[in-house]
Write an enzyme that holds these catalytic residues in place. Structure first.
Site, PDB file in Angstrom:
ATOM      1  N   HIS A   4      -1.379   0.894   3.794  1.00 43.95           N
ATOM      2  CA  HIS A   4      -2.009   2.154   4.216  1.00 43.95           C
ATOM      3  C   HIS A   4      -3.401   1.887   4.776  1.00 43.95           C
ATOM      4  O   HIS A   4      -3.802   2.456   5.774  1.00 43.95           O
ATOM      5  CB  HIS A   4      -2.127   3.124   3.035  1.00 43.95           C
ATOM      6  CG  HIS A   4      -0.826   3.756   2.642  1.00 43.95           C
ATOM      7  ND1 HIS A   4       0.115   4.173   3.560  1.00 43.95           N
ATOM      8  CD2 HIS A   4      -0.315   4.070   1.434  1.00 43.95           C
ATOM      9  CE1 HIS A   4       1.147   4.696   2.917  1.00 43.95           C
ATOM     10  NE2 HIS A   4       0.918   4.643   1.613  1.00 43.95           N
ATOM     11  N   HIS A  62       1.368  -2.214  -1.032  1.00 47.07           N
ATOM     12  CA  HIS A  62       1.684  -0.894  -0.483  1.00 47.07           C
ATOM     13  C   HIS A  62       0.397  -0.192  -0.026  1.00 47.07           C
ATOM     14  O   HIS A  62       0.298   0.267   1.106  1.00 47.07           O
ATOM     15  CB  HIS A  62       2.413  -0.081  -1.561  1.00 47.07           C
ATOM     16  CG  HIS A  62       2.787   1.305  -1.151  1.00 47.07           C
ATOM     17  ND1 HIS A  62       4.076   1.653  -0.804  1.00 47.07           N
ATOM     18  CD2 HIS A  62       2.055   2.429  -1.031  1.00 47.07           C
ATOM     19  CE1 HIS A  62       4.094   2.949  -0.483  1.00 47.07           C
ATOM     20  NE2 HIS A  62       2.882   3.447  -0.614  1.00 47.07           N
ATOM     21  N   GLU A  63      -0.588  -0.153  -0.922  1.00 46.13           N
ATOM     22  CA  GLU A  63      -1.837   0.537  -0.582  1.00 46.13           C
ATOM     23  C   GLU A  63      -2.584  -0.188   0.536  1.00 46.13           C
ATOM     24  O   GLU A  63      -3.195   0.439   1.393  1.00 46.13           O
ATOM     25  CB  GLU A  63      -2.734   0.684  -1.822  1.00 46.13           C
ATOM     26  CG  GLU A  63      -2.097   1.427  -2.996  1.00 46.13           C
ATOM     27  CD  GLU A  63      -1.431   2.742  -2.636  1.00 46.13           C
ATOM     28  OE1 GLU A  63      -1.806   3.369  -1.635  1.00 46.13           O
ATOM     29  OE2 GLU A  63      -0.505   3.146  -3.360  1.00 46.13           O
TER      30      GLU A  63
HETATM   31 ZN   LIG Z   1       2.101   5.238  -0.026  1.00 42.44          ZN
END
Ligand SMILES: [Zn+2]
Ligand SMILES: [Zn+2]
Length: 106
Positions: free
Chosen positions: A66, A62-63
Site C-alpha cells: 500500500h 501487505h502494508e
Molecule cells: Zn490492505
C-alpha cells in the site's frame, strides 16, 4: 495492543451497522501511497511462533505494498495484497510476496 479503523464508503459515511464498522479491528494499516504503516500482533495471536512470524511478515509486506501505492489485488488468489481485512484465514492462505502483476506496477 489492538488497533482499529473506521470503515467508510466512498462518500465518507460509516458503513452499516455502525456498531460493527466504527471501531473495526485490523491486523495492519498503511498509507496508500505513503511512507508509514502500522502492524499489530494483537489479532495475529497464535502460540505457534513460526506461524506468528509468518503472519507478521505477510501483513508487513501487505502494508508496504500500500505504501508503494498499490490497491488490493484482484489478479491472484495468493498475492499478499489480497484484501486480508476480514479474516486470519486469508492471511494464512496467501504467499508472503506480491504476485507478478503487482510487482510489475512498482
Ligand atoms: Zn490492505
Ligand atoms: Zn497481486
Amino acid at each position: 495492543m489492538d488497533i482499529s479503523t473506521t470503515k467508510k464508503d466512498e462518500s465518507g459515511n460509516v458503513l452499516k451497522p455502525e456498531s460493527r464498522y466504527s471501531d473495526w479491528g485490523v491486523f495492519g494499516l498503511g498509507y496508500r501511497p505513503g511512507c508509514s504503516s502500522i502492524v499489530s500482533t494483537f489479532r495475529l495471536g497464535t502460540s505457534n511462533r513460526k506461524l506468528l512470524l509468518e503472519r507478521i511478515k505477510k501483513v508487513c509486506n501487505h502494508e508496504l505494498g500500500h505504501n508503494f501505492g498499490l490497491p488490493h489485488c484482484t489478479s491472484s488468489e495468493t498475492c499478499v495484497l489480497r484484501d486480508a481485512a476480514e479474516t486470519i484465514k486469508t492471511v494464512d492462505n496467501v504467499d508472503d510476496t506480491l504476485c507478478n502483476i503487482c510487482k510489475a506496477k512498482i
